[in-house]
Design a protein around this motif. Structure first.
Motif, short mmCIF file in Angstrom:
data_model
loop_
_atom_site.label_atom_id
_atom_site.label_comp_id
_atom_site.label_asym_id
_atom_site.label_seq_id
_atom_site.Cartn_x
_atom_site.Cartn_y
_atom_site.Cartn_z
N LEU A 1 5.18 2.71 5.50
CA LEU A 1 6.32 3.18 6.28
C LEU A 1 7.16 4.20 5.51
O LEU A 1 7.63 5.18 6.08
N ASP A 2 7.31 3.99 4.22
CA ASP A 2 8.12 4.92 3.43
C ASP A 2 7.53 6.32 3.44
O ASP A 2 8.27 7.30 3.47
N ASP A 3 6.20 6.44 3.43
CA ASP A 3 5.56 7.76 3.51
C ASP A 3 5.93 8.46 4.82
O ASP A 3 6.18 9.66 4.84
N ILE A 4 5.96 7.70 5.91
CA ILE A 4 6.30 8.26 7.23
C ILE A 4 7.76 8.70 7.26
O ILE A 4 8.08 9.80 7.71
N VAL A 5 8.65 7.87 6.74
CA VAL A 5 10.08 8.21 6.71
C VAL A 5 10.31 9.40 5.79
O VAL A 5 11.08 10.31 6.13
N ARG A 6 9.66 9.43 4.64
CA ARG A 6 9.83 10.53 3.69
C ARG A 6 9.38 11.86 4.30
O ARG A 6 10.03 12.89 4.11
N HIS A 7 8.29 11.83 5.07
CA HIS A 7 7.81 13.06 5.70
C HIS A 7 8.85 13.60 6.70
O HIS A 7 9.16 14.79 6.69
N HIS A 8 9.39 12.71 7.53
CA HIS A 8 10.40 13.16 8.49
C HIS A 8 11.65 13.67 7.77
O HIS A 8 12.22 14.70 8.15
N THR A 9 12.05 12.98 6.73
CA THR A 9 13.22 13.42 5.95
C THR A 9 12.97 14.80 5.37
O THR A 9 13.87 15.66 5.38
N MET B 1 14.92 16.63 16.76
CA MET B 1 13.85 16.24 15.83
C MET B 1 13.58 14.74 15.89
O MET B 1 13.99 13.99 15.00
N PRO B 2 12.89 14.29 16.94
CA PRO B 2 12.55 12.86 16.98
C PRO B 2 11.66 12.52 15.78
O PRO B 2 10.79 13.32 15.42
N PRO B 3 11.89 11.38 15.16
CA PRO B 3 11.06 11.01 14.02
C PRO B 3 9.66 10.58 14.47
O PRO B 3 9.40 9.42 14.71
N MET B 4 8.79 11.57 14.59
CA MET B 4 7.41 11.32 15.01
C MET B 4 6.51 11.46 13.80
O MET B 4 6.54 12.48 13.11
#
Length: 187
Positions: free
Chosen positions: A158-166, A145-148
């Motif tokens: 950036l937090d929205d992007i990280v939260r989605h991957h999480t 699961m690469p964080p794409m």
């Protein structure tokens, strides 16, 4: 109580492992944290957090050279393991059964015990060696699961992007959550 092993290695993207620890704590999951030497350094370089603050997010902490740790044995029962971020060195060690440290050994246990193993691999561009290692592990049932980032959710920062991957990682662990915007509309 569900138990999950979380490892943070030296690839860029320590925030993914940190946000995962926060999310799991919010779901009352017992977390067993392994920080590699370079994972600690990446936390120092990329975040404003002290390594001790990240360690405080976990239920239990293990040193990377502690091959006698509970998570190094198949008899220690846990629901799975996430390596976020996963360096290419760690990926290679896992793919080829080279359990030099506790991260690789715990991942090896997941594979042999057929437990959930998620690798959030971080590198760009990917070499043929990286791709072959990912394919080998995927064929063994490991979730790569690469964080794409997704953009249908219209991330604002950036937090929205990280939260989605999480959130995607939580999905693969079978943990119900409301932490991300999903594709489509509910009826």
């Amino acid at each position: 109580m569900m138990k999950i092993v979380v490892a943070i290695t030296g690839a860029s993207g320590a925030i993914y492992g940190i946000r995962l620890l926060e999310a799991l704590r919010g779901h009352k999951v017992e977390t067993h944290l392994i920080l590699s030497k370079w994972g600690k350094e990446t936390i120092r370089i990329e975040t404003d957090l002290a390594v001790a603050a990240v360690e405080a997010m976990a239920t239990k902490i293990y040193e990377e050279d502690d091959l006698a740790a509970a998570v190094s044995s198949g008899s220690f029962l846990y629901g799975g393991m996430v390596v976020a971020p996963c360096s290419m060195k760690t990926l290679s060690g896992i793919a080829h059964g080279y359990a030099e440290g506790l991260v690789q050994r715990a991942a090896d246990v997941c594979i042999k015990e057929r437990r959930k193993l998620i690798l959030c691999v971080r590198e760009s561009p990917l070499s043929p060696i990286h791709l072959e290692n990912m394919l080998l592990l995927s064929r063994l049932g490991v979730d790569i699961m690469p964080p794409m980032p997704a953009f249908y959710n219209r991330p604002q920062n950036l937090d929205d992007i990280v939260r989605h991957h999480t959130g995607k990682v939580l999905d693969h662990l079978g943990i119900k959550h409301q932490s991300m915007i999903r594709w489509g509309k509910e009826d």
